[in-house]
Structure formats: C-alpha cells, structure tokens
Design a protein around this motif. Structure first.
Motif, PDB file in Angstrom:
ATOM      1  N   ILE A   1     -23.823 -29.854  87.806  1.00 59.64           N
ATOM      2  CA  ILE A   1     -24.009 -31.304  87.730  1.00 59.64           C
ATOM      3  C   ILE A   1     -24.742 -31.804  88.970  1.00 59.64           C
ATOM      4  O   ILE A   1     -25.692 -32.595  88.882  1.00 59.64           O
ATOM      5  CB  ILE A   1     -22.649 -32.004  87.568  1.00 59.64           C
ATOM      6  CG1 ILE A   1     -21.996 -31.596  86.243  1.00 59.64           C
ATOM      7  CG2 ILE A   1     -22.805 -33.518  87.654  1.00 59.64           C
ATOM      8  CD1 ILE A   1     -20.552 -32.025  86.111  1.00 59.64           C
ATOM      9  N   ASP A   2     -24.339 -31.318  90.140  1.00 58.33           N
ATOM     10  CA  ASP A   2     -24.996 -31.724  91.380  1.00 58.33           C
ATOM     11  C   ASP A   2     -26.453 -31.284  91.420  1.00 58.33           C
ATOM     12  O   ASP A   2     -27.303 -31.979  91.997  1.00 58.33           O
ATOM     13  CB  ASP A   2     -24.249 -31.154  92.586  1.00 58.33           C
ATOM     14  CG  ASP A   2     -22.981 -31.925  92.909  1.00 58.33           C
ATOM     15  OD1 ASP A   2     -22.817 -33.050  92.394  1.00 58.33           O
ATOM     16  OD2 ASP A   2     -22.149 -31.396  93.678  1.00 58.33           O
ATOM     17  N   ARG A   3     -26.754 -30.154  90.807  1.00 57.30           N
ATOM     18  CA  ARG A   3     -28.149 -29.681  90.768  1.00 57.30           C
ATOM     19  C   ARG A   3     -29.033 -30.694  90.038  1.00 57.30           C
ATOM     20  O   ARG A   3     -30.152 -30.987  90.462  1.00 57.30           O
ATOM     21  CB  ARG A   3     -28.194 -28.323  90.067  1.00 57.30           C
ATOM     22  CG  ARG A   3     -29.587 -27.722  89.922  1.00 57.30           C
ATOM     23  CD  ARG A   3     -30.065 -27.132  91.240  1.00 57.30           C
ATOM     24  NE  ARG A   3     -31.383 -26.549  91.080  1.00 57.30           N
ATOM     25  CZ  ARG A   3     -31.603 -25.288  90.692  1.00 57.30           C
ATOM     26  NH1 ARG A   3     -30.577 -24.480  90.431  1.00 57.30           N
ATOM     27  NH2 ARG A   3     -32.839 -24.814  90.586  1.00 57.30           N
ATOM     28  N   LEU A   4     -28.528 -31.247  88.950  1.00 52.03           N
ATOM     29  CA  LEU A   4     -29.288 -32.252  88.208  1.00 52.03           C
ATOM     30  C   LEU A   4     -29.438 -33.531  89.029  1.00 52.03           C
ATOM     31  O   LEU A   4     -30.518 -34.142  89.059  1.00 52.03           O
ATOM     32  CB  LEU A   4     -28.598 -32.560  86.887  1.00 52.03           C
ATOM     33  CG  LEU A   4     -28.413 -31.395  85.912  1.00 52.03           C
ATOM     34  CD1 LEU A   4     -27.705 -31.880  84.643  1.00 52.03           C
ATOM     35  CD2 LEU A   4     -29.743 -30.743  85.557  1.00 52.03           C
ATOM     36  N   ILE A   5     -28.369 -33.942  89.697  1.00 47.94           N
ATOM     37  CA  ILE A   5     -28.420 -35.145  90.525  1.00 47.94           C
ATOM     38  C   ILE A   5     -29.418 -34.962  91.673  1.00 47.94           C
ATOM     39  O   ILE A   5     -30.218 -35.862  91.979  1.00 47.94           O
ATOM     40  CB  ILE A   5     -27.022 -35.491  91.064  1.00 47.94           C
ATOM     41  CG1 ILE A   5     -26.087 -35.859  89.901  1.00 47.94           C
ATOM     42  CG2 ILE A   5     -27.088 -36.640  92.071  1.00 47.94           C
ATOM     43  CD1 ILE A   5     -24.639 -36.076  90.317  1.00 47.94           C
ATOM     44  N   GLN A   6     -29.382 -33.808  92.296  1.00 43.35           N
ATOM     45  CA  GLN A   6     -30.297 -33.543  93.407  1.00 43.35           C
ATOM     46  C   GLN A   6     -31.752 -33.558  92.948  1.00 43.35           C
ATOM     47  O   GLN A   6     -32.632 -34.087  93.638  1.00 43.35           O
ATOM     48  CB  GLN A   6     -29.953 -32.198  94.049  1.00 43.35           C
ATOM     49  CG  GLN A   6     -28.643 -32.220  94.818  1.00 43.35           C
ATOM     50  CD  GLN A   6     -28.079 -30.831  95.090  1.00 43.35           C
ATOM     51  OE1 GLN A   6     -28.684 -29.815  94.746  1.00 43.35           O
ATOM     52  NE2 GLN A   6     -26.906 -30.771  95.700  1.00 43.35           N
ATOM     53  N   ALA A   7     -32.017 -33.002  91.773  1.00 47.27           N
ATOM     54  CA  ALA A   7     -33.376 -33.008  91.234  1.00 47.27           C
ATOM     55  C   ALA A   7     -33.834 -34.437  90.966  1.00 47.27           C
ATOM     56  O   ALA A   7     -34.986 -34.799  91.230  1.00 47.27           O
ATOM     57  CB  ALA A   7     -33.433 -32.181  89.951  1.00 47.27           C
TER      58      ALA A   7
END
Length: 212
Positions: free
Chosen positions: A116-122
């Motif tokens: 989930i954080d990977r998507l937010i960071q992107a």
C-alpha cells in the motif's frame, strides 16, 4: 498536503464461496484470523489514513471481526446493487482533505502495508499527480489501486458490479503503473479451494500471513 485514505470494500454477499454458517467469506478464518481483518491490519500498517470499511451484507459479523481496530465503518444500504455502490459509499464518506484513496478488496489477505505504501509513494513522487496508480507485475495490473481526487466525481456515474478498474482504464495518460514484485496483487479468495491453497502455503511456510 492532504492525506491518502484507504477504502476497504467489504459489503458483498460472496455467493461463489458458499460460506455456510459464517454467512460471508470475509469472516472465515485464515491463519486464525478473519479474512477481512488481515486486509484491515495491512491498511493500518500503512501510511494510509483514515481507514474506511464499507459494509453491507452481514455487516454485524464484519464489524465484530474488526473489533478494536482504529478504523471507521461505512454502511452501504444499496450493496445489492453491486461493487460500484460500495465504491460510491466509500468515496462519499472521505474527508474533504483526502487527495486520494487506496481501494482495497476485503478478500485479498496477502496485500501488505508495504505494498500500500509503495502505491502512495509512487503517487506522491510523481511530478504531475496522477489520476490513478495501479500495481503491475509481469505486465499485468492487479489490486489494490489508488485513485486520485480527479476520479472521485466519476465514481458517482458507475453502475452495477464495476469498480475502480473501469475508472483506471479511462484514466488514459493520467494512469501511473507501479511495477511490483509481489504476487499479492493477484491473489484473492473467491472460492473455498482458493482459501485451502492459501492455508496450505502458509502451513508449508510455517508462518502467518505477514503485513509488514
């Protein structure tokens, strides 16, 4: 700057699963924990806030499975109209400060807080904020997806059993694909056979589902 929320869609009847006395597959245990709680704890382990869970069918059982967690329940009285109605209910309940929302399916217990954080960071790292972020593995898109505020209004026009995927396909150049090496984006629990496979994998690995 505004926050990125998480919306967990947990209102469906799960008719393909035939949950029996559980009434909904989302409270059937995996590694000793209800399916929906795996997803909720993954969201809570991420940066996403607030966490909204859209309920409908078997709402009291879903609520009981999530007892003690720092999240908000959003009732969808029109859940029988399909997935789009739950997405509408979740988006309508978001605070005005939300810049986007990660849309999570409650039957995908292997999704992690890190994913989930990977998507937010992107989303946050993009020079021009995308309309949507979708995880991609081996050329195939999966779930969860992050939709930005420009797509909130179009959600109101969705009908039937169609969710954010239709919006993502319509995002065009506003779609950001986020490469990931995580098969969790492809794994959902639609049937009892799928649940048994996950249970066997967890037993062979000698570990519970991880959300870190």
């Amino acid at each position: 700057m505004g926050e990125i929320a998480a919306i967990i869609l947990a209102a469906g009847r799960s008719s393909r699963f035939n949950a029996g006395p559980h009434d909904t597959k989302l409270v059937v245990p995996l590694s000793g924990k209800p399916l929906v709680r795996h997803v909720a704890e993954a969201a809570l382990a991420s940066r996403a806030r607030p966490i909204l869970v859209v309920t409908g069918h078997a709402a009291p059982k879903i609520a009981a499975a999530l007892a003690g967690l720092d999240l908000s329940l959003v009732e969808n009285p029109k859940h029988q109209a399909g997935l789009s109605s739950s997405l509408k209910a979740g988006i309508a309940a978001l605070p005005e400060t939300a810049r986007g929302a990660v849309i999570l399916l409650a039957d995908m217990p292997r999704v992690s807080g890190a994913l989930i954080d990977r998507l937010i960071q992107a989303f946050e790292a993009s020079v021009k904020p995308p309309h949507a972020v979708a995880p991609v593995r081996a050329g195939l898109r999966g779930n969860p997806v992050l939709i930005g505020r420009p797509l909130f209004d179009p959600v109101a026009h969705l009908e039937g059993d169609r969710g954010a995927r239709l919006l993502i396909e319509a995002a065009g150049e506003g779609l950001l694909e986020c490469p990931v090496d995580d098969d969790a984006i492809e794994i959902d629990v639609d049937t009892k056979d799928a649940l048994r496979r996950l249970e066997a994998e967890e037993a062979n690995a000698g570990r519970p589902v991880s959300h870190t």
